[in-house]
Each structure stands twice: as structure tokens, then as C-alpha cells.
Design a protein around this motif. Structure first.
Motif, PDB file in Angstrom:
ATOM      1  N   ARG A 163       2.504   1.648  -3.475  1.00 57.40           N
ATOM      2  CA  ARG A 163       1.465   2.175  -4.394  1.00 57.40           C
ATOM      3  C   ARG A 163       1.119   3.477  -4.189  1.00 57.40           C
ATOM      4  O   ARG A 163       0.921   4.580  -5.309  1.00 57.40           O
ATOM      5  CB  ARG A 163       0.094   1.233  -4.347  1.00 57.40           C
ATOM      6  N   GLU A 164       0.943   4.138  -3.307  1.00 64.32           N
ATOM      7  CA  GLU A 164       0.586   5.463  -2.734  1.00 64.32           C
ATOM      8  C   GLU A 164       1.615   6.397  -3.171  1.00 64.32           C
ATOM      9  O   GLU A 164       1.404   7.291  -3.632  1.00 64.32           O
ATOM     10  CB  GLU A 164       0.391   5.470  -1.437  1.00 64.32           C
ATOM     11  N   GLN A 165       3.076   5.916  -2.782  1.00 63.61           N
ATOM     12  CA  GLN A 165       3.945   6.776  -3.046  1.00 63.61           C
ATOM     13  C   GLN A 165       4.487   6.945  -4.629  1.00 63.61           C
ATOM     14  O   GLN A 165       4.893   7.803  -5.220  1.00 63.61           O
ATOM     15  CB  GLN A 165       5.391   6.123  -2.504  1.00 63.61           C
ATOM     16  N   ASN A 166       4.129   5.635  -5.319  1.00 63.22           N
ATOM     17  CA  ASN A 166       4.216   5.811  -6.854  1.00 63.22           C
ATOM     18  C   ASN A 166       3.439   6.708  -7.296  1.00 63.22           C
ATOM     19  O   ASN A 166       3.571   7.376  -8.508  1.00 63.22           O
ATOM     20  CB  ASN A 166       4.246   4.352  -7.356  1.00 63.22           C
ATOM     21  N   ILE A 167       2.165   6.694  -7.008  1.00 61.90           N
ATOM     22  CA  ILE A 167       1.114   7.707  -7.420  1.00 61.90           C
ATOM     23  C   ILE A 167       1.660   9.166  -7.312  1.00 61.90           C
ATOM     24  O   ILE A 167       1.603   9.995  -8.074  1.00 61.90           O
ATOM     25  CB  ILE A 167      -0.254   7.496  -6.889  1.00 61.90           C
ATOM     26  N   LYS A 168       2.019   9.457  -5.922  1.00 64.28           N
ATOM     27  CA  LYS A 168       2.414  10.907  -5.627  1.00 64.28           C
ATOM     28  C   LYS A 168       3.741  11.293  -6.467  1.00 64.28           C
ATOM     29  O   LYS A 168       3.748  12.135  -6.914  1.00 64.28           O
ATOM     30  CB  LYS A 168       2.807  10.740  -4.169  1.00 64.28           C
ATOM     31  N   ARG A 228       0.791  -1.157  -0.065  1.00 59.88           N
ATOM     32  CA  ARG A 228       0.132  -0.042  -0.027  1.00 59.88           C
ATOM     33  C   ARG A 228       0.856   1.308  -0.007  1.00 59.88           C
ATOM     34  O   ARG A 228       0.630   2.231  -0.749  1.00 59.88           O
ATOM     35  CB  ARG A 228      -0.759  -0.011   1.441  1.00 59.88           C
ATOM     36  N   PHE A 229       1.929   1.231   1.008  1.00 59.83           N
ATOM     37  CA  PHE A 229       2.729   2.318   0.954  1.00 59.83           C
ATOM     38  C   PHE A 229       3.389   2.659  -0.564  1.00 59.83           C
ATOM     39  O   PHE A 229       3.508   3.807  -0.990  1.00 59.83           O
ATOM     40  CB  PHE A 229       3.976   2.228   1.757  1.00 59.83           C
ATOM     41  N   TRP A 237      10.928   2.266   3.007  1.00 61.71           N
ATOM     42  CA  TRP A 237       9.902   2.461   3.941  1.00 61.71           C
ATOM     43  C   TRP A 237      10.389   2.265   5.311  1.00 61.71           C
ATOM     44  O   TRP A 237      11.022   1.207   5.743  1.00 61.71           O
ATOM     45  CB  TRP A 237       8.648   1.569   3.707  1.00 61.71           C
TER      46      TRP A 237
END
Length: 259
Positions: A113-118, A110-111, A229
Motif C-alpha cells: 500500500r505504501e509503495q503503491n502510493i509513492k 502495508r508495504f 519485498w
């Protein structure tokens, strides 16, 4: 602590002069000096600056050739990092990974995926922003000297973002510090983006080497996200941090929040 906040007193810990902080302050001073020298030359001798940017090294080594060498060596150290570099960069190395026992693989996914989008939001913003300068250069409103000055400005802003304030961190990424920054090694790519528009060996060599640095970082991140992370790598947790390069930034943020 509540009383201190009410009175507006500083609740941050005392400033710690770590070796890494001292190096960063020295490097910041050097970058400020380089920016001032180039800016003075830009204002007083802009035409000559344009000529020097396209001058062959066989006609003599100029200060711009020396600056080019500094930039290239700087990027090489990021591909083959040394012990004296910040943990924000060295966290990609296997030797710096200290596994957090029992960390959640799902939380890591989840971390990531979220960081990649940002991260790709940052990339989109950066490319759109610099496309403006590229367009102005193509229609000959800006020239080579203008893009060089922009690059040197980015060169200075790189350390301003690390030490004082980073709009990408605050607005998009939301990471707590540079040690935990997902896009820390994107700096050279951002710095040399303006060089893409100048058709010259020196400018293109800077830009495409910066692309190598970025790809090198992204490949390691894709293969070993657990190194990036704090929930899976103890090295990135505040209590284990030896760099402490976030101190000024946190103090400034704390003071602004009290206003």
C-alpha cells in the motif's frame, strides 16, 4: 567507527567489481557515447535530424532506424528477461523468489500500500513534468529533434539514476537500492514519454511498447507482491545481493552526509 566518522574517513566497504557493475559501467559509457553523437548531430544538423525522424525505412536505413532497433530490443529483453540482467528486474520471475519463512502478510500488505502510493506520486510528477514539453511541442516552440534529444537525455539519465543518484529514490520512493525498487521497470516508459507527442510509427511504437513493459511489470507486481519485498523475498536482502550496483551511490551519499 565513531573516530573515523569524526575524522571524516570513508567508513564504506571496499569497492567490489561485480560482473553486473562492470556491465553497467560499460553500458553507461555506451549511452554517454550515443548521447554525445546525437547531441553533436542535433547542434550541427538539426533540420536534417528532423527529416530523418520521419523518413520511411523504404527510402534507406538511417542511424536513427538503428537506434530505434536498439531501443526496441532493449524493451523486449525486459519482457523476456535473460540471466545476465540485474536482479532489480529479474526479481519479478518466480525462479528468483526465495521465501522468507514466517513473514507477516499484514506487513506485506502495508508495504504494498505504501509503495503503491509513492509510485503513483512518481507517475503524477513525471506526467506533469513532461506535459510541459508536450505543450511546448504543440505550440511549435519545440520540434521533433528537440523531443528526440530529450529522449536520448532520459536514456542517459536512466543509468545515472541507477549508479549515481536517483531523485525518485531519494525524494519519493525512499527505497534502499535499485534491487528493491518498486518502479524499476518504469524506466522505458519514462524514457519514451516524449515520443508520445510525435505522430510517427517509430516514435509511437517506442512509446506504446514501453507501456507494454510497464503493464507487464505492474501485472506481476499486483499478482505476486511478495517477490518485490525484502521482508518476504530473501533474494532482495543485502547479504544475498550479487549485483552490488548501489556501491557508488552509497559512497556518494556517505560523503555528502559527512560534509
Amino acid at each position: 567507527t565513531i573516530d573515523k566518522k569524526v575524522r571524516g574517513e570513508n567508513t564504506m566497504p571496499e569497492f567490489i567489481r561485480t560482473k553486473m557493475m562492470n556491465r553497467y559501467m560499460l553500458k553507461l559509457a555506451i549511452r554517454i557515447l550515443i548521447f554525445i553523437v546525437v547531441f553533436i548531430f542535433y547542434v550541427l544538423h538539426k533540420d536534417l535530424l528532423c527529416d530523418l525522424m520521419t523518413q520511411s525505412i523504404w527510402l534507406g536505413i538511417t542511424p536513427l532506424h538503428a537506434l530505434w532497433m536498439v531501443f526496441m530490443l532493449m524493451m523486449v529483453t525486459h519482457i523476456f528477461p535473460m540471466d545476465k540482467l540485474t536482479m532489480a528486474l529479474r526479481k519479478a520471475e518466480p525462479e528468483q523468489y526465495q521465501k522468507v519463512k514466517g513473514y507477516s502478510e499484514l506487513a506485506l500488505y502495508r508495504f504494498v500500500r505504501e509503495q503503491n502510493i509513492k509510485a503513483w506520486n512518481v507517475m503524477l510528477v513525471w506526467l506533469i513534468f513532461n506535459a510541459i514539453f508536450g505543450f511546448l511541442y504543440l505550440v511549435q516552440i519545440l520540434d521533433n529533434a528537440d523531443l528526440l534529444m530529450l529522449t536520448v537525455f532520459y536514456f542517459l539519465c536512466d543509468y545515472i539514476c541507477i549508479l549515481f543518484y536517483c531523485p525518485f529514490q531519494s525524494v519519493i520512493m525512499k527505497n534502499k537500492c535499485c534491487i528493491n525498487c518498486r518502479i524499476y521497470d518504469w524506466g522505458h516508459f519514462m524514457m519514451f514519454t516524449p515520443m508520445l507527442f510525435i505522430r510517427n510509427f517509430f516514435s509511437w511504437s517506442l512509446f506504446f511498447t514501453s507501456c507494454v513493459v510497464l503493464i507487464h511489470w505492474e501485472v506481476i507486481y499486483a499478482k505476486h507482491p511478495e517477490r518485490f519485498w525484502s521482508g518476504s523475498n530473501q533474494t532482495l536482502q543485502c547479504e544475498h545481493c550479487k549485483d552490488k550496483t548501489c556501491q557508488i551511490k552509497k559512497k556518494l551519499s556517505s560523503k555528502i552526509s559527512l560534509l
